[in-house]
Motif scaffolding. Sequence first.
Motif, PDB file in Angstrom:
ATOM      1  N   LEU A  82       0.833  -1.200   0.000  1.00  0.00           N
ATOM      2  CA  LEU A  82       0.000   0.000   0.000  1.00  0.00           C
ATOM      3  C   LEU A  82       0.869   1.252   0.000  1.00  0.00           C
ATOM      4  O   LEU A  82       0.550   2.242  -0.675  1.00  0.00           O
ATOM      5  N   ASP A  83       1.972   1.228   0.731  1.00  0.00           N
ATOM      6  CA  ASP A  83       2.878   2.377   0.764  1.00  0.00           C
ATOM      7  C   ASP A  83       3.432   2.675  -0.627  1.00  0.00           C
ATOM      8  O   ASP A  83       3.513   3.841  -1.051  1.00  0.00           O
ATOM      9  N   THR A  86      -6.233   6.758  -8.153  1.00  0.00           N
ATOM     10  CA  THR A  86      -6.532   6.944  -9.576  1.00  0.00           C
ATOM     11  C   THR A  86      -7.571   8.046  -9.773  1.00  0.00           C
ATOM     12  O   THR A  86      -7.494   8.809 -10.742  1.00  0.00           O
ATOM     13  N   TRP A  87      -8.524   8.137  -8.857  1.00  0.00           N
ATOM     14  CA  TRP A  87      -9.523   9.198  -8.954  1.00  0.00           C
ATOM     15  C   TRP A  87      -8.865  10.567  -8.763  1.00  0.00           C
ATOM     16  O   TRP A  87      -9.132  11.516  -9.516  1.00  0.00           O
ATOM     17  N   ALA A  88      -7.988  10.673  -7.777  1.00  0.00           N
ATOM     18  CA  ALA A  88      -7.298  11.943  -7.540  1.00  0.00           C
ATOM     19  C   ALA A  88      -6.435  12.328  -8.745  1.00  0.00           C
ATOM     20  O   ALA A  88      -6.401  13.498  -9.161  1.00  0.00           O
ATOM     21  N   GLU A  89      -5.731  11.343  -9.324  1.00  0.00           N
ATOM     22  CA  GLU A  89      -4.900  11.621 -10.492  1.00  0.00           C
ATOM     23  C   GLU A  89      -5.745  12.030 -11.686  1.00  0.00           C
ATOM     24  O   GLU A  89      -5.386  12.943 -12.444  1.00  0.00           O
ATOM     25  N   ALA A 108      -4.447   0.195 -12.012  1.00  0.00           N
ATOM     26  CA  ALA A 108      -3.747  -1.011 -11.562  1.00  0.00           C
ATOM     27  C   ALA A 108      -4.624  -2.227 -11.805  1.00  0.00           C
ATOM     28  O   ALA A 108      -5.831  -2.196 -11.536  1.00  0.00           O
ATOM     29  N   PHE A 109      -4.027  -3.269 -12.334  1.00  0.00           N
ATOM     30  CA  PHE A 109      -4.690  -4.562 -12.466  1.00  0.00           C
ATOM     31  C   PHE A 109      -4.345  -5.357 -11.205  1.00  0.00           C
ATOM     32  O   PHE A 109      -3.176  -5.672 -10.964  1.00  0.00           O
ATOM     33  N   THR A 110      -5.358  -5.644 -10.414  1.00  0.00           N
ATOM     34  CA  THR A 110      -5.131  -6.266  -9.109  1.00  0.00           C
ATOM     35  C   THR A 110      -5.647  -7.699  -9.121  1.00  0.00           C
ATOM     36  O   THR A 110      -6.712  -7.985  -9.674  1.00  0.00           O
ATOM     37  N   PHE A 111      -4.892  -8.596  -8.505  1.00  0.00           N
ATOM     38  CA  PHE A 111      -5.211 -10.020  -8.535  1.00  0.00           C
ATOM     39  C   PHE A 111      -5.063 -10.624  -7.139  1.00  0.00           C
ATOM     40  O   PHE A 111      -4.150 -10.265  -6.395  1.00  0.00           O
ATOM     41  N   ILE A 147      -7.961  -2.390  -3.429  1.00  0.00           N
ATOM     42  CA  ILE A 147      -8.833  -1.755  -4.421  1.00  0.00           C
ATOM     43  C   ILE A 147      -9.212  -0.352  -3.966  1.00  0.00           C
ATOM     44  O   ILE A 147      -9.176   0.610  -4.745  1.00  0.00           O
ATOM     45  N   ALA A 148      -9.586  -0.214  -2.683  1.00  0.00           N
ATOM     46  CA  ALA A 148      -9.984   1.094  -2.164  1.00  0.00           C
ATOM     47  C   ALA A 148      -8.827   2.085  -2.250  1.00  0.00           C
ATOM     48  O   ALA A 148      -9.012   3.258  -2.627  1.00  0.00           O
ATOM     49  N   CYS A 149      -7.621   1.647  -1.923  1.00  0.00           N
ATOM     50  CA  CYS A 149      -6.440   2.509  -1.978  1.00  0.00           C
ATOM     51  C   CYS A 149      -6.142   2.930  -3.416  1.00  0.00           C
ATOM     52  O   CYS A 149      -5.901   4.113  -3.699  1.00  0.00           O
ATOM     53  N   VAL A 150      -6.159   1.952  -4.339  1.00  0.00           N
ATOM     54  CA  VAL A 150      -5.872   2.246  -5.748  1.00  0.00           C
ATOM     55  C   VAL A 150      -6.888   3.236  -6.299  1.00  0.00           C
ATOM     56  O   VAL A 150      -6.523   4.222  -6.969  1.00  0.00           O
ATOM     57  N   GLU A 151      -8.158   3.012  -6.023  1.00  0.00           N
ATOM     58  CA  GLU A 151      -9.191   3.876  -6.601  1.00  0.00           C
ATOM     59  C   GLU A 151      -9.130   5.289  -6.036  1.00  0.00           C
ATOM     60  O   GLU A 151      -9.399   6.258  -6.747  1.00  0.00           O
TER      61      GLU A 151
END
Length: 504
Positions: A327-328, A378-381, A338-341, A371-375
Amino acid sequence: MTTAAASSPRTYQVRTYGCQMNVHDSERISGLLEGAGYVRAAEADDNPDVVVFNTCAVRENADNRLYGNLGHLRPVKAKHPQMQIAVGGCLAQKDRGEIVRKAPWVDVVFGTHNIGSLPVLLERARHNAAAEVEILESLDVFPSTLPTRRESTYAGWVSISVGCNNTCTFCIVPSLRGKEKDRRPGDILSEVRALVDEGVLEVTLLGQNVNSYGVEFGDRLAFGKLLRACGDVEGLERVRFTSPHPKDFTDDVIAAMAETPNVCHSLHMPLQSGSDDVLRAMRRSYRAERYLGIISKVRAAMPDAAITTDIIVGFPGETEADFERTLDVVREARFSSAFTFQYSKRPGTPAATMDGQLPKQVVQERYERLIACVEEITWAENRKLVGETVEVLVAVGEGRKDERTGRMSGRARDGRLVHFATGANGQRGDAGLIRPGDVVHTTVTYAAPHHLNADGEPLSHRRTRAGDAAEAGRAPRTPGVLLGLPTIGAPAASPAPTTGCAAH
């Protein structure tokens, strides 16, 4: 059977699962079948003469998905005994004769190394009224020597290598695709030019590990040189590549991306984990500091670069501290996607027998947090792009809600998905009807975690040869491009390329 029915061409469908390599292989399967006289069946046709499954073996449910789909076809074939079913791809390479044992109504099984055998195997199975299984341990011909029926008028895959020399403990691909085999640069560029001659605007250079390209002919800088050479192809507007491996990523590739105008400022670079301990257990020969260092260099050279990645959650032995480190790294890297698996155990891989296999509920909980961290990121970016003008290459099938919303969709140069309004007069721009393959400039008005919206009038619309082909219903077809076997030292001069049109 009437004479007309007897003389009508046999129809086919190809059903594809898995990665971009499989998608490209399916284009070659289609080209082979059409070269043998088959005709593509309509999507709604539930009774084609040949159904080909091009399979993937990477995910845990790949086997179940294949056998479930084969089960659905069993009663169809019972009613239509002349139907033939073929199974190819990575799962076929892995399971071999097991497929026919579990699904005896399958006619042909072929592997990743002998795609070119499919038409002959179908004929042999029909003649002998028996299943044909042919799995080779190494390539009989390089896939790019095979004819190809391209799925897109505006974008094309171009293989620069097949196979992989890495030994990641979670991955079954090297055992199914074999060791890396590189194409000669002249052959790659000939295929790129053939695509551009047919109107294609964008190519994606494709390999299991694109930036180790050149290992066979002893040139560590070959990939950067190839990117620069693509910059000299007149009419080629966008160049992408996937996927690089951080251990082989060199500064000359960053320079080539920054200095070659048609190379897009988008980079898909798998992270897999932010924990050095997990990376070590995965046998990924880089560490988080090295990974983040590459990203820093990319952004220094190209501040607008969009960086995407792959991440695996729940690898055997992953601790909560390991996961927090991932996460860091995600927070520091600021990925645009990000494609997360969730880790899935694949028989035949070292990771499948490792101690510390994690309970499903632990993996699921970490996955949801990732997923929550990535989104959030990505939303901020994406929100940073509201008000910016983007160049969109109009695509097919990218926007599931386009028909309802009156928008069209495509990809910006950095790879982001953009849904855009087509103007006050419906799907018309300042140069006429907007078509897949055309290029539009528009202003971003809204950002979501996975896409951008542009709901104002397009600022400009350029009609292209790719759009002409889409409007006419023409799919690019390229002949096989011969493989020059790698040698040590400078390659011999390549013959003048044959254009796609002249070859027909």
